[in-house]
Enzyme design. Sequence first.
Site, PDB file in Angstrom:
ATOM      1  N   ASP A  70       0.863  -1.217   0.192  1.00 55.04           N
ATOM      2  CA  ASP A  70       0.039  -0.047   0.097  1.00 55.04           C
ATOM      3  C   ASP A  70       0.825   1.232  -0.039  1.00 55.04           C
ATOM      4  O   ASP A  70       2.083   1.043   0.126  1.00 55.04           O
ATOM      5  CB  ASP A  70      -0.860   0.041   1.135  1.00 55.04           C
ATOM      6  CG  ASP A  70      -0.174  -0.598   2.655  1.00 55.04           C
ATOM      7  OD1 ASP A  70      -0.817  -0.736   3.351  1.00 55.04           O
ATOM      8  OD2 ASP A  70       1.082  -0.268   2.656  1.00 55.04           O
ATOM      9  N   ASN A 139      -7.270  -2.833  14.272  1.00 55.71           N
ATOM     10  CA  ASN A 139      -8.727  -2.969  14.007  1.00 55.71           C
ATOM     11  C   ASN A 139      -9.004  -4.147  12.978  1.00 55.71           C
ATOM     12  O   ASN A 139     -10.025  -4.375  12.240  1.00 55.71           O
ATOM     13  CB  ASN A 139      -9.414  -1.554  13.285  1.00 55.71           C
ATOM     14  CG  ASN A 139      -8.615  -1.327  12.046  1.00 55.71           C
ATOM     15  OD1 ASN A 139      -7.765  -1.948  11.505  1.00 55.71           O
ATOM     16  ND2 ASN A 139      -9.191  -0.481  11.572  1.00 55.71           N
ATOM     17  N   HIS A 141      -7.147  -4.786  10.169  1.00 54.78           N
ATOM     18  CA  HIS A 141      -7.133  -4.243   8.651  1.00 54.78           C
ATOM     19  C   HIS A 141      -5.725  -5.201   8.349  1.00 54.78           C
ATOM     20  O   HIS A 141      -4.803  -5.149   8.994  1.00 54.78           O
ATOM     21  CB  HIS A 141      -6.925  -2.951   8.445  1.00 54.78           C
ATOM     22  CG  HIS A 141      -5.783  -2.154   8.968  1.00 54.78           C
ATOM     23  ND1 HIS A 141      -5.903  -1.061   9.611  1.00 54.78           N
ATOM     24  CD2 HIS A 141      -4.531  -2.175   8.282  1.00 54.78           C
ATOM     25  CE1 HIS A 141      -4.773  -0.491   9.614  1.00 54.78           C
ATOM     26  NE2 HIS A 141      -3.894  -1.269   9.090  1.00 54.78           N
ATOM     27  N   GLU A 146      -9.479  -1.671   5.231  1.00 51.00           N
ATOM     28  CA  GLU A 146     -10.042  -1.467   6.512  1.00 51.00           C
ATOM     29  C   GLU A 146     -11.361  -2.262   6.647  1.00 51.00           C
ATOM     30  O   GLU A 146     -11.931  -2.812   5.961  1.00 51.00           O
ATOM     31  CB  GLU A 146     -10.726   0.057   6.571  1.00 51.00           C
ATOM     32  CG  GLU A 146      -9.337   0.817   6.434  1.00 51.00           C
ATOM     33  CD  GLU A 146      -8.766   1.272   7.774  1.00 51.00           C
ATOM     34  OE1 GLU A 146      -8.159   2.404   7.962  1.00 51.00           O
ATOM     35  OE2 GLU A 146      -8.657   0.507   8.658  1.00 51.00           O
TER      36      GLU A 146
END
Length: 247
Positions: A70, A139, A141, A146
């Site tokens: 990313d 979280n 991800h 996400e």
Amino acid sequence: MVYRKINVVGDYVSLSKAAAEFIVEAIQKKIGCVLGLPTGKTPMGMYRHLTELIKADNIDISTVTTFNLDEYIGLGPEDEGSFHAFMEKHLFSQSNFLKSNIHLLNGLAPDLKAECARYEEEIREAGGIDLQVVGIGVNGHIGFNEPGSDFNSGARVVKLTEATRRINSKEFKESAQVPLTAVTMGLRNIMDARQILLIAGGNEKSLALAKALQGPVTEEVPASILQTHDNLIVMLDKSAATLLKIR
Ligand code: GLP
């Protein structure tokens, strides 16, 4: 529900060494090995040991190709908080990967949709990813997929959650500098890798790991899709494994 693939390797240094050695094994197993690489705090130790191993054992990496997961939109290689800059600092400036074999999504591309399509095509042209190393966000991800990311998602533009921006702000002088959006490999791209190594350290990841590896497979916890991969290896330090049921 993943049990048998979980390796609790002690502390963060042992985790970093074990992950680096695993990458070296993959490189030595296949000429022209294609690696998928993560950024973040967790892999820093892994890259440190990897560059040490490459130098100490004179590992030939001239045929290795890399693809990063990313990049932030609006940041380029010159920007300190960019993943280009992170990879240059922690791996590429310390080792002799061929520049032409290093691939990252371009967060400055004028047409980001075309950039994502180009990136997926480059991965296909390279023959797909042999070993995809991933970290995990608190979280759940992976990359910048996400919660709520489609399991069948490809490379695309994503909006970062405030939680992710807040946690990632440690890499920026001002938290307001953390971009709102990023380009990321999708969950399908990650799952297409022939092998996946998930690395995680620290107590703050223990709940995300328990949900991802031993909870339901749900898009609310993007990393839970990893449970369905037929060649997943997990390496954790002791504190990251505290909430996992290990057989
Ligand atoms: C970022 C990256 C992820 C990484 C995650 C956890 O959001 N896009 O690829 O896995 O943060 O990073 P860290 O290892 O610093 O906890």
